[in-house]
Design a protein around this motif. Sequence first.
Motif, short mmCIF file in Angstrom:
data_model
loop_
_atom_site.label_atom_id
_atom_site.label_comp_id
_atom_site.label_asym_id
_atom_site.label_seq_id
_atom_site.Cartn_x
_atom_site.Cartn_y
_atom_site.Cartn_z
N MET A 168 62.16 69.50 57.92
CA MET A 168 61.13 69.67 57.83
C MET A 168 60.59 71.07 57.69
SD MET A 168 59.38 68.64 61.78
CE MET A 168 60.69 69.05 62.44
N LEU A 169 59.09 71.34 56.71
CA LEU A 169 58.62 71.88 57.04
C LEU A 169 58.12 72.84 57.78
CD1 LEU A 169 58.28 73.88 54.25
CD2 LEU A 169 56.24 72.95 53.25
N PHE A 170 57.22 72.70 58.10
CA PHE A 170 56.48 73.10 59.05
C PHE A 170 56.43 72.34 60.58
CE2 PHE A 170 54.99 76.78 56.39
CZ PHE A 170 55.01 75.72 55.13
N GLY A 171 56.25 73.25 62.10
CA GLY A 171 56.19 72.45 62.75
C GLY A 171 57.29 71.53 64.05
N LYS A 172 56.61 70.90 64.63
CA LYS A 172 57.35 69.85 65.62
C LYS A 172 57.71 68.69 64.77
CE LYS A 172 57.83 72.22 69.43
NZ LYS A 172 57.59 72.20 71.09
N LYS A 173 58.72 67.56 65.41
CA LYS A 173 58.58 66.09 64.31
C LYS A 173 58.15 66.03 65.24
CE LYS A 173 61.82 62.46 64.20
NZ LYS A 173 63.28 61.76 64.36
N LYS A 174 57.29 65.15 65.00
CA LYS A 174 55.98 63.89 65.34
C LYS A 174 57.03 63.34 66.79
CE LYS A 174 51.66 63.55 62.54
NZ LYS A 174 51.03 62.73 62.00
N GLN A 175 56.52 62.97 67.95
CA GLN A 175 57.02 61.85 68.78
C GLN A 175 56.82 60.39 68.90
OE1 GLN A 175 59.47 62.25 71.50
NE2 GLN A 175 59.40 64.76 71.00
N ALA A 176 58.03 60.21 68.24
CA ALA A 176 57.22 58.40 68.17
C ALA A 176 55.98 57.33 69.37
CB ALA A 176 58.13 57.44 68.41
N PRO A 177 55.54 57.23 69.07
CA PRO A 177 53.72 56.61 70.15
C PRO A 177 54.36 55.62 70.92
CG PRO A 177 53.25 56.35 67.80
CD PRO A 177 54.35 56.58 68.22
N THR A 178 54.31 55.71 72.04
CA THR A 178 55.13 55.02 73.69
C THR A 178 53.85 54.32 74.49
OG1 THR A 178 56.68 56.41 73.17
CG2 THR A 178 56.43 55.49 75.42
N VAL A 179 53.61 53.33 74.66
CA VAL A 179 52.69 52.88 75.12
C VAL A 179 53.09 51.96 76.19
CG1 VAL A 179 51.11 52.79 73.77
CG2 VAL A 179 52.01 50.92 73.85
N LYS A 180 53.34 51.77 77.66
CA LYS A 180 52.99 51.09 78.35
C LYS A 180 52.59 49.89 79.03
CE LYS A 180 55.09 50.36 83.52
NZ LYS A 180 55.59 51.34 84.52
N LEU A 181 53.08 48.09 78.70
CA LEU A 181 52.13 47.50 78.92
C LEU A 181 52.68 46.62 79.38
CD1 LEU A 181 51.29 46.91 75.41
CD2 LEU A 181 49.41 47.96 76.85
N ASP A 182 52.47 45.40 80.44
CA ASP A 182 52.87 44.10 80.64
C ASP A 182 54.01 44.58 81.90
OD1 ASP A 182 51.34 42.83 80.58
OD2 ASP A 182 52.18 41.34 79.12
N GLY A 183 53.80 46.19 82.12
CA GLY A 183 55.26 46.99 83.27
C GLY A 183 56.35 47.22 82.36
N MET A 184 56.60 47.20 80.92
CA MET A 184 57.39 47.33 80.40
C MET A 184 57.05 48.37 79.40
SD MET A 184 58.59 43.73 78.80
CE MET A 184 56.90 43.52 77.72
N VAL A 185 58.32 49.04 78.97
CA VAL A 185 57.37 50.69 78.13
C VAL A 185 57.53 50.54 76.27
CG1 VAL A 185 58.05 52.80 77.91
CG2 VAL A 185 57.80 52.26 79.75
N PHE A 186 56.92 50.13 76.04
CA PHE A 186 57.14 50.18 74.35
C PHE A 186 57.11 51.30 73.38
CE2 PHE A 186 55.48 46.23 75.91
CZ PHE A 186 56.48 45.64 74.77
N LYS A 187 58.15 51.37 72.84
CA LYS A 187 58.17 52.72 71.57
C LYS A 187 58.04 51.95 70.16
CE LYS A 187 61.08 56.94 71.04
NZ LYS A 187 61.69 57.51 71.24
#
Length: 127
Positions: free
Chosen positions: A1-20
């Motif tokens: 990685m050239l600059f900064g931190k690695k991006k976090q994978a998007p995470t969402v909570k739907l229907d009571g479940m966590v999706f990454k």
Amino acid sequence: MLFGKKKQAPTVKLDGMVFKFDSSAQSWQTEYDGIFVSIEGKGLTLPIKPKLDGILKVVDSHGTHINKMIDEMMWEGMNRGSAHLACIGVSGADEFSVSYLGDDSWGDLGYDLWFKDGKIIKEGAGD
């Protein structure tokens, strides 16, 4: 990685479940009823739980055939009792795949099935 931190994978909570979101697989991943689930594409269509319940119902309706095929692929030393539905891959509105795996006695072997419109279109044992 050239600059900064690695991006976090998007995470969402739907229907009571966590999706990454897995950017390398271009799919949303979660766990449902102890089963790993991967949903292809960048979008998630609600409601998700009824869709997954429908998939489980289709798989269950083919249970006699699936059990017969798993029995046929077994060889001495493999623990048949450890067979379980481990993965669901949703690839379209009415298309999905499932994988049955076992314990360490199975090694890398599994039994995979592909479904379209509620029918098995392809299946086989492999690693």
